[in-house]
Design a protein around this motif. Structure first.
Motif, PDB file in Angstrom:
ATOM      1  N   LYS A  84      -7.175  -0.485  -6.606  1.00 25.02           N
ATOM      2  CA  LYS A  84      -7.171   0.758  -5.820  1.00 25.02           C
ATOM      3  C   LYS A  84      -6.773   0.437  -4.376  1.00 25.02           C
ATOM      4  O   LYS A  84      -6.038   1.189  -3.739  1.00 25.02           O
ATOM      5  N   ARG A  85      -7.299  -0.670  -3.876  1.00 30.06           N
ATOM      6  CA  ARG A  85      -7.112  -1.020  -2.461  1.00 30.06           C
ATOM      7  C   ARG A  85      -5.789  -1.732  -2.195  1.00 30.06           C
ATOM      8  O   ARG A  85      -5.237  -1.635  -1.094  1.00 30.06           O
ATOM      9  N   VAL A  86      -5.302  -2.463  -3.206  1.00 31.83           N
ATOM     10  CA  VAL A  86      -4.034  -3.188  -3.076  1.00 31.83           C
ATOM     11  C   VAL A  86      -3.140  -2.756  -4.235  1.00 31.83           C
ATOM     12  O   VAL A  86      -3.267  -3.238  -5.358  1.00 31.83           O
ATOM     13  N   GLY A  87      -2.251  -1.806  -3.957  1.00 34.72           N
ATOM     14  CA  GLY A  87      -1.409  -1.229  -5.001  1.00 34.72           C
ATOM     15  C   GLY A  87      -0.183  -2.081  -5.279  1.00 34.72           C
ATOM     16  O   GLY A  87       0.172  -2.974  -4.506  1.00 34.72           O
ATOM     17  N   MET A  88       0.488  -1.774  -6.396  1.00 39.43           N
ATOM     18  CA  MET A  88       1.638  -2.580  -6.834  1.00 39.43           C
ATOM     19  C   MET A  88       2.769  -1.666  -7.298  1.00 39.43           C
ATOM     20  O   MET A  88       2.536  -0.695  -8.024  1.00 39.43           O
ATOM     21  N   VAL A  89       3.965  -2.005  -6.861  1.00 39.31           N
ATOM     22  CA  VAL A  89       5.173  -1.325  -7.325  1.00 39.31           C
ATOM     23  C   VAL A  89       6.037  -2.379  -8.008  1.00 39.31           C
ATOM     24  O   VAL A  89       6.378  -3.399  -7.404  1.00 39.31           O
ATOM     25  N   PHE A  90       6.390  -2.110  -9.269  1.00 39.72           N
ATOM     26  CA  PHE A  90       7.040  -3.124 -10.094  1.00 39.72           C
ATOM     27  C   PHE A  90       8.557  -2.963 -10.125  1.00 39.72           C
ATOM     28  O   PHE A  90       9.103  -1.889  -9.861  1.00 39.72           O
ATOM     29  N   GLN A  91       9.208  -4.031 -10.523  1.00 43.54           N
ATOM     30  CA  GLN A  91      10.661  -4.041 -10.655  1.00 43.54           C
ATOM     31  C   GLN A  91      11.146  -3.007 -11.674  1.00 43.54           C
ATOM     32  O   GLN A  91      12.143  -2.322 -11.464  1.00 43.54           O
ATOM     33  N   ALA A 159      -0.901   7.325  -4.394  1.00 45.84           N
ATOM     34  CA  ALA A 159      -1.919   8.311  -4.785  1.00 45.84           C
ATOM     35  C   ALA A 159      -3.330   7.752  -4.707  1.00 45.84           C
ATOM     36  O   ALA A 159      -4.304   8.496  -4.583  1.00 45.84           O
ATOM     37  N   MET A 160      -3.460   6.426  -4.765  1.00 41.36           N
ATOM     38  CA  MET A 160      -4.783   5.799  -4.705  1.00 41.36           C
ATOM     39  C   MET A 160      -5.226   5.496  -3.268  1.00 41.36           C
ATOM     40  O   MET A 160      -6.264   4.877  -3.049  1.00 41.36           O
ATOM     41  N   ASN A 161      -4.415   5.918  -2.293  1.00 42.44           N
ATOM     42  CA  ASN A 161      -4.716   5.634  -0.882  1.00 42.44           C
ATOM     43  C   ASN A 161      -4.973   4.147  -0.628  1.00 42.44           C
ATOM     44  O   ASN A 161      -6.014   3.761  -0.084  1.00 42.44           O
ATOM     45  N   PRO A 162      -4.043   3.280  -1.033  1.00 42.16           N
ATOM     46  CA  PRO A 162      -4.273   1.841  -0.891  1.00 42.16           C
ATOM     47  C   PRO A 162      -4.238   1.388   0.561  1.00 42.16           C
ATOM     48  O   PRO A 162      -3.635   2.045   1.415  1.00 42.16           O
ATOM     49  N   GLU A 163      -4.884   0.252   0.800  1.00 42.03           N
ATOM     50  CA  GLU A 163      -4.829  -0.364   2.129  1.00 42.03           C
ATOM     51  C   GLU A 163      -3.576  -1.215   2.292  1.00 42.03           C
ATOM     52  O   GLU A 163      -3.137  -1.486   3.405  1.00 42.03           O
ATOM     53  N   ALA A 164      -3.032  -1.669   1.174  1.00 40.69           N
ATOM     54  CA  ALA A 164      -1.810  -2.463   1.191  1.00 40.69           C
ATOM     55  C   ALA A 164      -1.020  -2.171  -0.075  1.00 40.69           C
ATOM     56  O   ALA A 164      -1.582  -1.794  -1.104  1.00 40.69           O
ATOM     57  N   LEU A 165       0.296  -2.346   0.015  1.00 38.40           N
ATOM     58  CA  LEU A 165       1.162  -2.179  -1.149  1.00 38.40           C
ATOM     59  C   LEU A 165       1.976  -3.445  -1.367  1.00 38.40           C
ATOM     60  O   LEU A 165       2.523  -4.024  -0.415  1.00 38.40           O
ATOM     61  N   LEU A 166       2.055  -3.861  -2.624  1.00 34.26           N
ATOM     62  CA  LEU A 166       2.845  -5.012  -3.031  1.00 34.26           C
ATOM     63  C   LEU A 166       4.080  -4.496  -3.775  1.00 34.26           C
ATOM     64  O   LEU A 166       3.959  -3.670  -4.677  1.00 34.26           O
ATOM     65  N   PHE A 167       5.255  -4.975  -3.386  1.00 34.68           N
ATOM     66  CA  PHE A 167       6.503  -4.561  -4.035  1.00 34.68           C
ATOM     67  C   PHE A 167       7.151  -5.804  -4.637  1.00 34.68           C
ATOM     68  O   PHE A 167       7.510  -6.738  -3.917  1.00 34.68           O
ATOM     69  N   ASP A 168       7.325  -5.802  -5.958  1.00 34.03           N
ATOM     70  CA  ASP A 168       7.927  -6.949  -6.637  1.00 34.03           C
ATOM     71  C   ASP A 168       9.385  -6.637  -6.973  1.00 34.03           C
ATOM     72  O   ASP A 168       9.681  -6.006  -7.983  1.00 34.03           O
ATOM     73  N   GLU A 169      10.285  -7.045  -6.082  1.00 32.88           N
ATOM     74  CA  GLU A 169      11.722  -6.807  -6.244  1.00 32.88           C
ATOM     75  C   GLU A 169      11.999  -5.351  -6.644  1.00 32.88           C
ATOM     76  O   GLU A 169      12.585  -5.078  -7.698  1.00 32.88           O
ATOM     77  N   PRO A 170      11.584  -4.391  -5.810  1.00 32.78           N
ATOM     78  CA  PRO A 170      11.611  -2.980  -6.207  1.00 32.78           C
ATOM     79  C   PRO A 170      13.008  -2.393  -6.397  1.00 32.78           C
ATOM     80  O   PRO A 170      13.138  -1.321  -6.982  1.00 32.78           O
ATOM     81  N   THR A 171      14.051  -3.059  -5.900  1.00 36.66           N
ATOM     82  CA  THR A 171      15.399  -2.501  -6.034  1.00 36.66           C
ATOM     83  C   THR A 171      16.300  -3.304  -6.966  1.00 36.66           C
ATOM     84  O   THR A 171      17.438  -2.917  -7.204  1.00 36.66           O
ATOM     85  N   SER A 172      15.808  -4.398  -7.528  1.00 38.69           N
ATOM     86  CA  SER A 172      16.706  -5.283  -8.270  1.00 38.69           C
ATOM     87  C   SER A 172      17.139  -4.710  -9.621  1.00 38.69           C
ATOM     88  O   SER A 172      18.138  -5.144 -10.190  1.00 38.69           O
TER      89      SER A 172
END
Length: 255
Positions: A84-91, A159-172
């Motif tokens: 919830k606190r550290v969100g993730m956006v995947f490839q 939507a989870m109101n994260p404190e940080a977001l992790l993006f793993d090669e979001p445009t590749s």
């Protein structure tokens, strides 16, 4: 450069192995609130593996990760709470194929009780507008372009109101003409003060938007500095070689 800002994430001597193969070999660094950190480096050097440790998608072999000073590796820590606190956006977007864009965004906060169903729907509509896709609320992932799916995935993470977001090669995984629309959303997030760690091959994004760039190679952080330091005055020989290869590749593409 970060002396006056609070530390959000502390990584201490982080190691990760798969059997005999050691991927991460003792990484220690601090991420401050509001940092936009671009993580660059050759394929297979541990960038994505590092990112996945930060919200417990994978567990480190040894070392520690602290969020607001508390270890996320302690036995009593809830993985869903950390995510919830550290969100993730995947490839590859990872959207639910049987749900509309609206339902994809509202699912987690409603399911986990972060928001009521009505609140989650209102939040999802607000986020759809923020990523420029209000008119796609009732569309399923198969009806959306790759760029639109990735923007929905970003909205879902927000939507989870994260404190940080992790993006793993979001445009590749995107066609070149769709990359810009996703990077624009990420630039807007950076301007809003969101703490972001981005594994990326988009060097223009790393140079323009990040306040800090980490160069990974051989399972360690070889160099850590501002975009100007990394791209204009690289000290590490491996980084110099990496940047030279990128320039040669770009020259060939243009030719």
């Amino acid at each position: 450069m970060n002396a006056n800002r609070e530390i959000l994430i502390q990584v201490k001597d982080l190691c990760k192995s798969y059997g005999e193969k050691q991927i991460l070999k003792g990484i220690s660094l601090d991420i401050h609130k509001g940092d936009v950190v671009a993580i660059i480096g050759p394929s297979g050097c541990g960038k994505s593996t590092f990112l996945r440790q930060l919200n417990l998608l994978e567990k480190p072999t040894s070392g520690d990760i602290r969020l607001d000073g508390k270890s996320i590796l302690a036995k009593d820590v809830s993985k869903p709470e950390i995510r919830k606190r550290v969100g993730m956006v995947f490839q590859q977007f990872n959207l639910f194929k049987n749900m509309t864009a609206l339902k994809n965004i509202m699912f987690a906060p409603a399911k986990l009780g972060v928001l009521s169903k009505a609140e989650a729907e209102a939040k999802a509509k607000e986020l759809l507008e923020r990523v420029g896709l209000s008119d796609r609320a009732d569309h399923y992932p198969a009806q959306l372009s790759g760029g639109q799916q990735q923007r929905i995935a970003i909205a879902r993470a927000l939507a989870m109101n994260p404190e940080a977001l992790l993006f793993d090669e979001p445009t590749s995984a995107l066609d070149p003409e769709m990359v810009g629309e996703v990077l624009k959303i990420m630039k807007d997030l950076a301007k809003s003060g969101m703490t972001m760690l981005v594994v990326t091959h988009e060097m223009s994004f790393a140079r323009e938007v990040a306040n800090r760039v980490l160069f990974f190679a051989d399972g360690i952080v070889k160099e850590d500095g501002t975009p100007e330091e990394i791209f204009d005055h690289p000290k590490d020989a491996r980084l110099q070689e990496f940047l030279s290869a990128l320039k040669n590749s770009l020259a060939l593409e243009i030719a």
